[in-house]
Scaffold this active site. Structure first.
Site, mmCIF file in Angstrom:
data_model
loop_
_atom_site.group_PDB
_atom_site.id
_atom_site.type_symbol
_atom_site.label_atom_id
_atom_site.label_comp_id
_atom_site.label_asym_id
_atom_site.label_seq_id
_atom_site.Cartn_x
_atom_site.Cartn_y
_atom_site.Cartn_z
ATOM 1 N N ASN A 60 88.511 41.489 47.515
ATOM 2 C CA ASN A 60 88.748 41.733 46.087
ATOM 3 C C ASN A 60 90.219 41.453 45.746
ATOM 4 O OD1 ASN A 60 89.194 44.125 47.615
ATOM 5 N ND2 ASN A 60 88.974 45.431 45.822
ATOM 6 N N GLU B 168 92.596 42.259 42.579
ATOM 7 C CA GLU B 168 92.676 42.982 41.311
ATOM 8 C C GLU B 168 93.774 42.406 40.416
ATOM 9 O OE1 GLU B 168 92.836 47.147 42.415
ATOM 10 O OE2 GLU B 168 90.682 47.118 42.849
ATOM 11 N N CYS C 285 85.716 40.517 42.604
ATOM 12 C CA CYS C 285 85.143 41.222 43.752
ATOM 13 C C CYS C 285 85.199 40.366 45.020
ATOM 14 C CB CYS C 285 83.681 41.562 43.477
ATOM 15 S SG CYS C 285 83.442 42.838 42.241
ATOM 16 N N GLU D 50 82.797 39.786 47.020
ATOM 17 C CA GLU D 50 81.608 38.922 47.101
ATOM 18 C C GLU D 50 81.847 37.621 46.353
ATOM 19 O OE1 GLU D 50 81.787 42.115 46.378
ATOM 20 O OE2 GLU D 50 79.995 43.217 47.005
ATOM 21 N N CYS E 298 78.266 45.022 43.055
ATOM 22 C CA CYS E 298 78.095 45.382 41.648
ATOM 23 C C CYS E 298 77.007 44.499 41.022
ATOM 24 C CB CYS E 298 79.417 45.226 40.895
ATOM 25 S SG CYS E 298 79.870 43.508 40.553
ATOM 26 N N CYS F 211 77.823 40.775 40.807
ATOM 27 C CA CYS F 211 77.800 40.078 42.101
ATOM 28 C C CYS F 211 76.379 39.913 42.626
ATOM 29 C CB CYS F 211 78.695 40.790 43.113
ATOM 30 S SG CYS F 211 80.442 40.460 42.785
HETATM 31 N N1 THU Z 1 84.533 45.846 44.581
HETATM 32 C C1 THU Z 1 84.203 44.743 45.313
HETATM 33 O O1 THU Z 1 85.037 43.866 45.565
HETATM 34 N N2 THU Z 1 82.932 44.659 45.777
HETATM 35 C C2 THU Z 1 81.988 45.637 45.662
HETATM 36 O O2 THU Z 1 80.897 45.494 46.194
HETATM 37 C C3 THU Z 1 82.289 46.845 44.889
HETATM 38 C C4 THU Z 1 83.607 46.887 44.218
HETATM 39 C C5 THU Z 1 85.935 45.962 44.137
HETATM 40 C C6 THU Z 1 86.213 45.736 42.691
HETATM 41 C C7 THU Z 1 87.511 46.516 42.504
HETATM 42 O O3 THU Z 1 88.590 45.693 42.913
HETATM 43 C C8 THU Z 1 87.393 47.665 43.483
HETATM 44 O O4 THU Z 1 86.390 47.274 44.425
HETATM 45 C C9 THU Z 1 87.015 48.984 42.839
HETATM 46 O O5 THU Z 1 85.890 48.846 42.045
#
Ligand code: THU
Length: 133
Positions: free
Chosen positions: A44, A46, A55, A57, A88, A91
């Site tokens: 991920n 941000e 994300c 994924e 999520c 994804c």
């Molecule tokens: N996140 C992912 O990268 N993948 C997931 O399956 C769930 C959430 C990330 C998004 C964000 O950067 C952090 O986790 C908190 O939601």
């Protein structure tokens, strides 16, 4: 775990460690195994403008496309915390573009795989490329 899954888990942990998550402090790593057998990882990333973050994924799928693969055989996602780090909703739909309903989605914690689903379980009655045919 199979040798394949062991390797996927190790790669996902490396990706998780490299994640850029200063806002949530929730690092996620993901690895996709393409039908060709090649592995692609993502983490991920941000952003101060929160919705712009991506994300793990999504990163793994983008790496797969860049690598020339178009078919997902399975994916492994690793995150910390008590709750399962399942993909999520967005994804799940990203996976659906390249994966069949039967594709395994493995959810891991720091110690290894905790639970495995099929994509069809995570995203039933989905809308995919075939719907446009
Ligand atoms: N996140 C992912 O990268 N993948 C997931 O399956 C769930 C959430 C990330 C998004 C964000 O950067 C952090 O986790 C908190 O939601």
């Amino acid at each position: 775990m199979s040798a394949d899954l062991d390797q996927m888990f190790a790669m996902a942990r490396e990706a998780q460690a490299a994640a850029y998550a200063p806002h949530s402090r929730f690092r996620v790593g993901a690895v996709v195994r393409a039908a060709s057998g090649r592995l692609y990882s993502g983490a991920n990333v941000e952003n101060a403008a929160y919705p712009v973050g991506t994300c793990a994924e999504a990163g793994a799928i983008a790496a797969m496309v860049l690598g020339g693969d178009r078919a997902i055989a399975e994916m492994l996602v690793v995150g910390d915390g008590e709750a399962l780090c399942t993909p999520c909703g967005a994804c799940r739909q990203r996976l659906r573009e390249f994966a069949p309903d039967a594709a395994a989605i493995h959810i891991a914690g720091p110690q290894g795989i905790r639970r495995s689903f099929t994509l069809g379980e995570l995203l039933p009655h989905s809308f995919g490329p075939d719907n446009l045919a």
